[in-house]
Design a protein around this motif. Structure first.
Motif, PDB file in Angstrom:
ATOM      1  N   ALA A 245       0.794  -1.167   0.117  1.00 58.46           N
ATOM      2  CA  ALA A 245       0.022  -0.054  -0.034  1.00 58.46           C
ATOM      3  C   ALA A 245       0.856   1.282   0.040  1.00 58.46           C
ATOM      4  CB  ALA A 245      -0.944   0.097   0.993  1.00 58.46           C
ATOM      5  N   ALA A 246       1.945   1.381   0.877  1.00 56.71           N
ATOM      6  CA  ALA A 246       2.547   2.550   0.666  1.00 56.71           C
ATOM      7  C   ALA A 246       3.360   2.689  -0.312  1.00 56.71           C
ATOM      8  CB  ALA A 246       3.701   2.335   2.098  1.00 56.71           C
ATOM      9  N   SER A 247       3.726   1.577  -0.957  1.00 57.86           N
ATOM     10  CA  SER A 247       4.565   1.703  -2.356  1.00 57.86           C
ATOM     11  C   SER A 247       3.819   2.461  -3.448  1.00 57.86           C
ATOM     12  CB  SER A 247       4.844   0.545  -2.880  1.00 57.86           C
ATOM     13  OG  SER A 247       5.800  -0.386  -2.162  1.00 57.86           O
ATOM     14  N   LEU A 248       2.505   2.931  -3.437  1.00 55.33           N
ATOM     15  CA  LEU A 248       1.623   3.629  -3.975  1.00 55.33           C
ATOM     16  C   LEU A 248       1.650   5.298  -3.871  1.00 55.33           C
ATOM     17  CD1 LEU A 248      -1.707   1.513  -3.802  1.00 55.33           C
ATOM     18  CD2 LEU A 248      -0.058   1.795  -5.616  1.00 55.33           C
ATOM     19  N   HIS A 249       2.302   5.433  -2.640  1.00 58.25           N
ATOM     20  CA  HIS A 249       2.622   6.837  -2.337  1.00 58.25           C
ATOM     21  C   HIS A 249       3.675   7.468  -3.334  1.00 58.25           C
ATOM     22  CE1 HIS A 249       3.780  10.454  -0.116  1.00 58.25           C
ATOM     23  NE2 HIS A 249       2.516  10.403   0.388  1.00 58.25           N
ATOM     24  N   PRO A 250       3.343   8.800  -3.726  1.00 48.59           N
ATOM     25  CA  PRO A 250       4.183   9.547  -4.642  1.00 48.59           C
ATOM     26  C   PRO A 250       5.751   9.492  -4.243  1.00 48.59           C
ATOM     27  CG  PRO A 250       2.422  10.860  -4.411  1.00 48.59           C
ATOM     28  CD  PRO A 250       2.266   9.674  -3.333  1.00 48.59           C
ATOM     29  N   ALA A 251       5.917   9.474  -2.846  1.00 47.49           N
ATOM     30  CA  ALA A 251       7.477   9.540  -2.540  1.00 47.49           C
ATOM     31  C   ALA A 251       7.990   8.143  -2.601  1.00 47.49           C
ATOM     32  CB  ALA A 251       7.498   9.995  -0.906  1.00 47.49           C
ATOM     33  N   ALA A 252       7.251   7.105  -2.653  1.00 42.30           N
ATOM     34  CA  ALA A 252       7.777   5.813  -3.157  1.00 42.30           C
ATOM     35  C   ALA A 252       7.974   5.431  -4.497  1.00 42.30           C
ATOM     36  CB  ALA A 252       6.917   4.888  -2.195  1.00 42.30           C
ATOM     37  N   THR A 253       7.354   6.354  -5.379  1.00 42.78           N
ATOM     38  CA  THR A 253       7.382   5.844  -6.478  1.00 42.78           C
ATOM     39  C   THR A 253       8.208   7.056  -7.538  1.00 42.78           C
ATOM     40  OG1 THR A 253       5.079   6.621  -7.057  1.00 42.78           O
ATOM     41  CG2 THR A 253       5.500   4.284  -6.479  1.00 42.78           C
ATOM     42  N   LEU A 254       7.914   8.415  -6.903  1.00 45.95           N
ATOM     43  CA  LEU A 254       8.411   9.197  -7.785  1.00 45.95           C
ATOM     44  C   LEU A 254       9.460   9.991  -7.203  1.00 45.95           C
ATOM     45  CD1 LEU A 254       4.907  10.643  -8.588  1.00 45.95           C
ATOM     46  CD2 LEU A 254       6.249   9.349 -10.227  1.00 45.95           C
ATOM     47  N   GLY A 255      10.147  11.249  -7.660  1.00 43.62           N
ATOM     48  CA  GLY A 255      10.787  12.193  -6.993  1.00 43.62           C
ATOM     49  C   GLY A 255      12.173  11.893  -6.618  1.00 43.62           C
ATOM     50  N   GLU A 256      12.733  10.771  -7.274  1.00 46.10           N
ATOM     51  CA  GLU A 256      14.147  10.376  -6.834  1.00 46.10           C
ATOM     52  C   GLU A 256      15.094  11.674  -7.061  1.00 46.10           C
ATOM     53  OE1 GLU A 256      17.262   7.191  -8.676  1.00 46.10           O
ATOM     54  OE2 GLU A 256      15.502   6.997  -8.990  1.00 46.10           O
ATOM     55  N   GLN A 257      14.834  12.394  -8.075  1.00 46.72           N
ATOM     56  CA  GLN A 257      15.798  13.576  -8.307  1.00 46.72           C
ATOM     57  C   GLN A 257      15.512  14.633  -7.151  1.00 46.72           C
ATOM     58  OE1 GLN A 257      12.989  12.787  -9.668  1.00 46.72           O
ATOM     59  NE2 GLN A 257      12.284  14.628 -10.998  1.00 46.72           N
ATOM     60  N   ALA A 258      14.401  14.411  -6.168  1.00 49.04           N
ATOM     61  CA  ALA A 258      14.448  15.431  -5.224  1.00 49.04           C
ATOM     62  C   ALA A 258      14.601  14.838  -3.816  1.00 49.04           C
ATOM     63  CB  ALA A 258      12.787  16.113  -4.972  1.00 49.04           C
ATOM     64  N   GLY A 259      15.060  13.502  -3.878  1.00 49.68           N
ATOM     65  CA  GLY A 259      15.563  12.889  -2.637  1.00 49.68           C
ATOM     66  C   GLY A 259      14.179  12.425  -2.072  1.00 49.68           C
ATOM     67  N   TRP A 260      13.201  12.073  -2.657  1.00 50.52           N
ATOM     68  CA  TRP A 260      12.046  11.626  -1.905  1.00 50.52           C
ATOM     69  C   TRP A 260      12.203  10.202  -1.376  1.00 50.52           C
ATOM     70  CZ3 TRP A 260       6.950  13.094  -5.139  1.00 50.52           C
ATOM     71  CH2 TRP A 260       7.049  14.593  -5.185  1.00 50.52           C
ATOM     72  N   ARG A 261      11.745   9.666  -0.487  1.00 51.43           N
ATOM     73  CA  ARG A 261      11.571   8.394   0.374  1.00 51.43           C
ATOM     74  C   ARG A 261      10.578   8.459   1.402  1.00 51.43           C
ATOM     75  NH1 ARG A 261      14.252   7.943   5.163  1.00 51.43           N
ATOM     76  NH2 ARG A 261      15.727   9.436   5.681  1.00 51.43           N
TER      77      ARG A 261
END
Length: 127
Positions: free
Chosen positions: A95-111
């Motif tokens: 479920a958490a893998s659907l959040h934008p910070a888990a799937t997008l934003g690698e260039q912004a350091g999202w996690r």
């Protein structure tokens, strides 16, 4: 079991993005958020204010001391949080893998960091 999920970002990397790249990234978030909400497992979701608006309360000399933020020079900051409910850790990760910070934003350091919540009470303000 409920899980507190902290969504991190890197302010320097986020600020270094070209405006068009930032807009392209952010424009993808509502659809990802909708997917997570559609699972029925999302209990709470919120963004946090800017670090300068943070207030810290801490005990000092037997009294509560209030300190205005920001507090530390950090490479990464918590930008938001959400709580999901799942029958297992694996289901929570899915479920958490659907959040934008888990799937997008690698260039912004999202996690995302996930923390099991050992107890959870919801307070409605009623006596």
């Amino acid at each position: 079991m409920k899980y507190l999920c902290l969504a991190y970002y890197n302010p320097a990397e986020f600020a270094a993005m070209a405006p068009a790249d930032m807009q392209a990234l952010v424009s993808q978030c509502p659809a990802k958020d909708a997917q997570l909400k559609a699972t029925g497992q999302l209990r709470v979701s919120a963004s946090l204010g800017e670090p300068e608006t943070t207030i810290r309360l801490q005990p000092r000399g037997g009294k509560t001391q209030k300190i205005d933020g920001p507090f530390t020079e950090a490479k990464e900051l918590v930008g938001g949080f959400f709580i999901i409910e799942a029958a297992s850790a694996e289901e929570a990760v899915k479920a958490a893998s659907l959040h934008p910070a888990a799937t997008l934003g690698e260039q912004a350091g999202w996690r995302i960091d996930m923390h099991p919540i050992g107890f959870f009470e919801q307070y409605d303000g009623k006596a």
